[in-house]
Design a protein around this motif. Structure first.
Motif, PDB file in Angstrom:
ATOM      1  N   LYS A 150       0.819  -1.212   0.000  1.00  0.00           N
ATOM      2  CA  LYS A 150       0.000   0.000   0.000  1.00  0.00           C
ATOM      3  C   LYS A 150       0.853   1.262   0.000  1.00  0.00           C
ATOM      4  O   LYS A 150       1.863   1.335   0.705  1.00  0.00           O
ATOM      5  CB  LYS A 150      -0.882   0.010   1.242  1.00  0.00           C
ATOM      6  CG  LYS A 150      -1.937  -1.058   1.226  1.00  0.00           C
ATOM      7  CD  LYS A 150      -2.783  -0.977   2.479  1.00  0.00           C
ATOM      8  CE  LYS A 150      -3.795  -2.103   2.491  1.00  0.00           C
ATOM      9  NZ  LYS A 150      -4.355  -2.289   3.815  1.00  0.00           N
ATOM     10  N   GLY A 160       0.602   5.755   0.048  1.00  0.00           N
ATOM     11  CA  GLY A 160      -0.204   6.959   0.201  1.00  0.00           C
ATOM     12  C   GLY A 160       0.366   8.007  -0.747  1.00  0.00           C
ATOM     13  O   GLY A 160       1.576   8.025  -0.993  1.00  0.00           O
ATOM     14  N   LYS A 174      -1.303  -0.740  -4.202  1.00  0.00           N
ATOM     15  CA  LYS A 174      -2.651  -0.207  -4.016  1.00  0.00           C
ATOM     16  C   LYS A 174      -2.494   1.185  -3.400  1.00  0.00           C
ATOM     17  O   LYS A 174      -1.721   1.347  -2.448  1.00  0.00           O
ATOM     18  CB  LYS A 174      -3.407  -1.135  -3.066  1.00  0.00           C
ATOM     19  CG  LYS A 174      -4.791  -0.652  -2.685  1.00  0.00           C
ATOM     20  CD  LYS A 174      -5.413  -1.714  -1.771  1.00  0.00           C
ATOM     21  CE  LYS A 174      -6.689  -1.338  -1.069  1.00  0.00           C
ATOM     22  NZ  LYS A 174      -7.535  -0.330  -1.423  1.00  0.00           N
ATOM     23  N   SER A 185      -3.785   3.530  -0.957  1.00  0.00           N
ATOM     24  CA  SER A 185      -4.771   3.390   0.114  1.00  0.00           C
ATOM     25  C   SER A 185      -5.323   4.739   0.557  1.00  0.00           C
ATOM     26  O   SER A 185      -6.375   4.790   1.185  1.00  0.00           O
ATOM     27  CB  SER A 185      -4.190   2.613   1.294  1.00  0.00           C
ATOM     28  OG  SER A 185      -3.056   3.253   1.775  1.00  0.00           O
ATOM     29  N   ILE A 223     -10.769   5.913  -4.524  1.00  0.00           N
ATOM     30  CA  ILE A 223      -9.690   5.930  -3.527  1.00  0.00           C
ATOM     31  C   ILE A 223     -10.056   6.924  -2.430  1.00  0.00           C
ATOM     32  O   ILE A 223     -10.567   8.022  -2.723  1.00  0.00           O
ATOM     33  CB  ILE A 223      -8.360   6.370  -4.197  1.00  0.00           C
ATOM     34  CG1 ILE A 223      -7.954   5.355  -5.274  1.00  0.00           C
ATOM     35  CG2 ILE A 223      -7.257   6.536  -3.163  1.00  0.00           C
ATOM     36  CD1 ILE A 223      -6.826   5.838  -6.172  1.00  0.00           C
ATOM     37  N   CYS A 262      -4.094   4.352   7.296  1.00  0.00           N
ATOM     38  CA  CYS A 262      -4.505   3.738   6.026  1.00  0.00           C
ATOM     39  C   CYS A 262      -3.553   2.628   5.595  1.00  0.00           C
ATOM     40  O   CYS A 262      -3.693   2.071   4.506  1.00  0.00           O
ATOM     41  CB  CYS A 262      -4.604   4.798   4.935  1.00  0.00           C
ATOM     42  SG  CYS A 262      -5.883   6.007   5.278  1.00  0.00           S
ATOM     43  N   ALA A 265      -0.348   2.780   4.801  1.00  0.00           N
ATOM     44  CA  ALA A 265       0.649   3.090   3.768  1.00  0.00           C
ATOM     45  C   ALA A 265       2.040   2.659   4.221  1.00  0.00           C
ATOM     46  O   ALA A 265       2.417   2.841   5.376  1.00  0.00           O
ATOM     47  CB  ALA A 265       0.638   4.578   3.451  1.00  0.00           C
TER      48      ALA A 265
END
Ligand code: GRF
Length: 202
Positions: free
Chosen positions: A5, A7, A32, A34, A54, A81, A83
C-alpha cells in the motif's frame, strides 16, 4: 501476495496521481493507493482520487499551530490507512524533520528537472533560462533538503530552441508519468538498495 500500500500527497492538478491510477488498473504497477491526501481543498487531484474510488482527504497546514503538528496529522492518516510508502506527486511543501524521521527512505518525490540541476520551483523555466539543451525529470527519495535526496530514476527530455515553459513542461510531464510508475514498481518489487546517497537497482 497482497499488493503493497502507498499513500499519495498532492496539492494540485494530479496528473502524476492519474498516471499511477491508470498504471495500477492496467496491471503494470503492483501497488494499491490506500489514501490520497491534499493540503489544498481545491486540488483537482482529489476529484481524480474519488473517481477512482480511492479514499481522499484534505489536511490543511493552516489548521495546525506549527509544521510538526501538521506533519503529525499527515503521518497518522497515512499510518491509519496502512501506507508503507509515501509518494509526493505535486505536493507543494517541504517536509520537515518530524515527517522525514518517521518515514526514513519511505518517501519519494518527483521533480521536473535532472537533479541536481534546477531544484526548487519553476524547474522548467530555470532550464530554459539557463540555456540547458537537455532536461527531464527525477524520482528521488526525500531528505530534509530541497530536492536533494538519493536519486532513483531519471528520464531526459530535450529543450528545444524556441521552447516555452508550457511546451517544455508538457514534454517533461510525459516522462514523469513513466518514471514515477517505474520507480514505485522497483520499490514494490524490493529492487531498490540504498547505500548513502546511492540507489542501486537490483
Ligand atoms: C510535476 O511537474 C511534478 O514534477 C512537480 O509538480 C508537478 C505536479 O503535476 N513536483 P501533477 O499535479 O502531478 O499534474
Amino acid at each position: 501476495m497482497a499488493d503493497r500500500k502507498i499513500g499519495v500527497l498532492v496539492s494540485g492538478r494530479g496528473s502524476n496521481l492519474q498516471a499511477l491510477i491508470d498504471n495500477i488498473r492496467a496491471g503494470v504497477l503492483p501497488v494499491k493507493i490506500s489514501v490520497v491526501i491534499s493540503d489544498n481543498g481545491a486540488a483537482y487531484a482529489l476529484a481524480r482520487a474519488r473517481a477512482a474510488g480511492i479514499a481522499a482527504c484534505v489536511i490543511e497546514r493552516g489548521r495546525f499551530a506549527d509544521k510538526a503538528a501538521f506533519e503529525k496529522a499527515l503521518s497518522e492518516k497515512l499510518e491509519e490507512c496502512g501506507a508503507e510508502l509515501v509518494a509526493m506527486a505535486g505536493f507543494m511543501r517541504l517536509l520537515g524533520t518530524y515527517f522525514i524521521n518517521r518515514w526514513p527512505l519511505r518517501i519519494m518525490n518527483i521533480h521536473p528537472s535532472l537533479l541536481p540541476s534546477f531544484p526548487g520551483l519553476n524547474a522548467q523555466a530555470q532550464a530554459i533560462e539557463y540555456g540547458a539543451k537537455i532536461s527531464g525529470c527525477t524520482v528521488h527519495f526525500v531528505d530534509e533538503g530541497m530536492d536533494t535526496g538519493p536519486i532513483i530514476i531519471q528520464k531526459a527530455a530535450p529543450v528545444l530552441g524556441n521552447d516555452t515553459e508550457d511546451a517544455l513542461s508538457a514534454r517533461i510531464l510525459e516522462q514523469e508519468h513513466l518514471a514515477y510508475t517505474e520507480a514505485i514498481r522497483l520499490w514494490a518489487e524490493n529492487r531498490l538498495e540504498v547505500s548513502g546517497r546511492l540507489v542501486k537497482i537490483k
